[in-house]
Design a protein around this motif. Structure first.
Motif, PDB file in Angstrom:
ATOM      1  N   VAL A 279       0.767  -1.085  -0.063  1.00  0.00           N
ATOM      2  CA  VAL A 279       0.110   0.121  -0.090  1.00  0.00           C
ATOM      3  C   VAL A 279       0.989   1.186  -0.025  1.00  0.00           C
ATOM      4  CG1 VAL A 279      -1.765   1.380   1.329  1.00  0.00           C
ATOM      5  CG2 VAL A 279      -1.993  -1.058   1.129  1.00  0.00           C
ATOM      6  N   ALA A 280       1.811   1.155   0.889  1.00  0.00           N
ATOM      7  CA  ALA A 280       2.859   2.413   0.740  1.00  0.00           C
ATOM      8  C   ALA A 280       3.534   2.565  -0.369  1.00  0.00           C
ATOM      9  CB  ALA A 280       3.982   2.206   2.031  1.00  0.00           C
ATOM     10  N   THR A 281       3.845   1.739  -0.925  1.00  0.00           N
ATOM     11  CA  THR A 281       4.833   1.692  -2.349  1.00  0.00           C
ATOM     12  C   THR A 281       3.686   2.303  -3.490  1.00  0.00           C
ATOM     13  OG1 THR A 281       6.138  -0.007  -1.552  1.00  0.00           O
ATOM     14  CG2 THR A 281       6.609   0.708  -3.711  1.00  0.00           C
ATOM     15  N   PHE A 283       1.361   4.432  -3.059  1.00  0.00           N
ATOM     16  CA  PHE A 283       1.238   5.837  -2.611  1.00  0.00           C
ATOM     17  C   PHE A 283       2.505   6.574  -3.243  1.00  0.00           C
ATOM     18  CE2 PHE A 283      -2.285   4.812  -0.180  1.00  0.00           C
ATOM     19  CZ  PHE A 283      -3.236   6.211  -0.254  1.00  0.00           C
ATOM     20  N   GLN A 284       3.658   6.041  -2.701  1.00  0.00           N
ATOM     21  CA  GLN A 284       4.939   6.192  -3.111  1.00  0.00           C
ATOM     22  C   GLN A 284       5.019   6.607  -4.841  1.00  0.00           C
ATOM     23  OE1 GLN A 284       8.179   4.102  -2.233  1.00  0.00           O
ATOM     24  NE2 GLN A 284       9.892   5.296  -3.345  1.00  0.00           N
ATOM     25  N   SER A 331      -0.565   0.355   8.542  1.00  0.00           N
ATOM     26  CA  SER A 331      -0.400   0.553   7.174  1.00  0.00           C
ATOM     27  C   SER A 331      -0.366   2.258   6.803  1.00  0.00           C
ATOM     28  CB  SER A 331      -1.659   0.001   6.396  1.00  0.00           C
ATOM     29  OG  SER A 331      -1.682  -1.267   6.193  1.00  0.00           O
ATOM     30  N   CYS A 332      -1.113   2.883   7.591  1.00  0.00           N
ATOM     31  CA  CYS A 332      -0.994   4.301   7.621  1.00  0.00           C
ATOM     32  C   CYS A 332       0.370   4.969   7.854  1.00  0.00           C
ATOM     33  CB  CYS A 332      -2.157   5.131   8.386  1.00  0.00           C
ATOM     34  SG  CYS A 332      -3.969   4.808   7.814  1.00  0.00           S
ATOM     35  N   THR A 335       2.910   4.110   5.369  1.00  0.00           N
ATOM     36  CA  THR A 335       2.601   4.995   4.159  1.00  0.00           C
ATOM     37  C   THR A 335       3.358   6.050   4.365  1.00  0.00           C
ATOM     38  OG1 THR A 335       1.023   3.270   3.595  1.00  0.00           O
ATOM     39  CG2 THR A 335       1.059   5.749   2.632  1.00  0.00           C
ATOM     40  N   VAL A 339       6.184   7.780   2.046  1.00  0.00           N
ATOM     41  CA  VAL A 339       5.839   8.927   1.197  1.00  0.00           C
ATOM     42  C   VAL A 339       6.767  10.131   1.285  1.00  0.00           C
ATOM     43  CG1 VAL A 339       4.089  10.596   0.794  1.00  0.00           C
ATOM     44  CG2 VAL A 339       3.396   8.115   0.657  1.00  0.00           C
TER      45      VAL A 339
END
Length: 422
Positions: A279-281, A283-284, A331-332, A335, A339
């Motif tokens: 999920v983080a990637t 957004f990245q 996750s938040c 992320t 980011v």
């Protein structure tokens, strides 16, 4: 469409595709070093010893990168960016597929970890020449006022490659734990070899950069060794190496070390962290070009200092969320951290490119980035593992370690800015 504009877009897309495949191969190894390589190639060791040995092979690839940066950087400044980038992708494809085909420790004994280290070093050699060339291929084709933004497309290969690597391991994990450790872990490595062949075919169509061709026609590229041209600029190279620390080491902390830490010390399932990283990637991948665009329009220096300062704060909520076992919170926070890291990472490449003349630029930025990677990034998961094993349940020293990496980058950016004025 203007011919120069078309070439600039093609160069940026080509740099993105190339570094995506290179980083895919590299991240596949980083993830495997956490999930499986210790068990497959160091199976006679205790769990901690196997982890340290596995992270040691990860570090071995980084140790090869400064020398590779010197060699390929020199060749790139003398022969051209395109030729070097074709060589590096071939080396990476060979090394990655070789790891995927390598017999385990139980099959061939000590020969397995020895071969693993050698292939890992070959991976490091490839990346040692790849990063600088990819950044320059995009930046030097771009128009004035867009060079940092264009360079960020080479940096965008990092999250794209990470997404592909995470997807490949999610697929391999779906076969079940027994199958994963038996053979499925090899699939991501074998895919990397196939992807490298595709990239090789793409790079054959690249054109050389206008900046290099201008330097060549002026007699600056072929007749004097680039290392000689760096005389008087070594302090600037040092500052550039310090500046990139958090953008490189920070990702290996979050994407590699944190995965092992969360499963061993916080007792979270590996899929929880893999999903959070996925999920983080995502957004990245979406926010990184925006960060480069904003920095180019508002000022690179204040943007870099602000994002690095935020990076100092990022590890504390991440570790707090891990202790909570709240999947949404985990996750938040991950992320948010990634980011923030990626905002700095998107801009730093273009920033250090401008610090050096064209005729020694490939050599300078390669030495700076790869030396930093060897001395700091490659050992980040190893240092993190040692800190975690010593302090056990106390995560604060780990967060402080991450904050220190961000502080080093701030000092590097400030030093590079001051050296550019002299």
């Amino acid at each position: 469409m203007n011919k120069n504009t078309s070439q600039a877009r093609h160069a940026a897309l080509s740099a993105f595709a190339g570094t995506t495949l290179e980083f895919y191969d590299y991240y596949v190894y980083a993830l495997a070093s956490t999930l499986v390589l210790g068990k497959v190639f160091f199976s006679s060791q205790t769990t901690l010893a196997a982890d340290l040995a596995s992270y040691g092979t990860l570090a071995a690839g980084f140790l090869a990168r400064p020398l590779a940066g010197v060699v390929f950087g020199t060749l790139g400044d003398m022969w051209g960016r395109k030729k070097v980038l074709t060589i590096t992708v071939v080396l990476m494809g060979f090394a990655t597929m070789g790891i995927g085909l390598l017999p385990s420790y139980t099959t061939i004994g000590i020969g397995a970890p020895i071969a693993l280290v050698l292939l890992r070093i070959l991976q490091g050699i490839s990346v040692g020449g790849e990063w600088g060339g990819g950044v320059l291929m995009a930046s030097e084709h771009a128009a004035s006022g867009w060079k940092t933004f264009a360079a960020s497309f080479a940096q965008l290969g990092s999250p794209a490659g990470m997404l592909m690597a995470l997807s490949a391991f999610r697929l391999a994990n779906s076969f079940g734990e027994a199958t994963f450790f038996t053979w499925a872990w090899r699939v991501p490595f074998l895919l990397g070899g196939v992807l490298a062949l595709t990239c090789f075919l793409l790079r054959r169509k690249l054109t050389e950069t206008p900046d290099f061709l201008a330097a060549l026609s002026a007699g600056q590229a072929a007749f004097e060794h680039p290392l000689k041209k760096l005389n008087g600029h070594w302090l600037r190279v040092f500052y550039a190496g310090a500046a990139v620390v958090i953008g490189s080491a920070g990702f290996f902390f979050m994407n590699t070390f944190l995965l092992g830490y969360a499963t061993r010390y916080v007792h979270l399932p590996s899929n929880v962290i893999l999903n959070a990283l996925f999920v983080a990637t995502c957004f990245q991948l979406l926010t990184q070009p925006l960060a480069a665009f904003l920095a180019e329009k508002t000022g690179e220096l204040p943007f870099l200092l602000s994002s690095a300062a935020l990076c100092i704060l990022m590890p504390y909520p991440v570790f707090f969320s891990l202790q909570s076992h709240n999947l949404v919170l985990i996750s938040c926070t991950i992320t948010l951290a990634i980011v923030t890291l990626s905002a700095f990472y998107a801009v730093i490449a273009g920033y250090i490119v401008h610090a050096f003349p064209v005729s020694s630029r490939y050599t300078a930025i390669s030495i700076a980035y790869q030396s930093s990677a060897a001395l700091v990034s490659g050992f980040t998961p190893l240092i993190g593992t040692l800190i975690a094993s010593h302090y056990a349940e106390n995560w604060f020293p780990l967060a402080l370690f991450f904050s220190t990496l961000a502080l080093i980058s701030i000092l590097g950016v400030v030093g590079l800015n001051q050296s550019n004025k002299t």
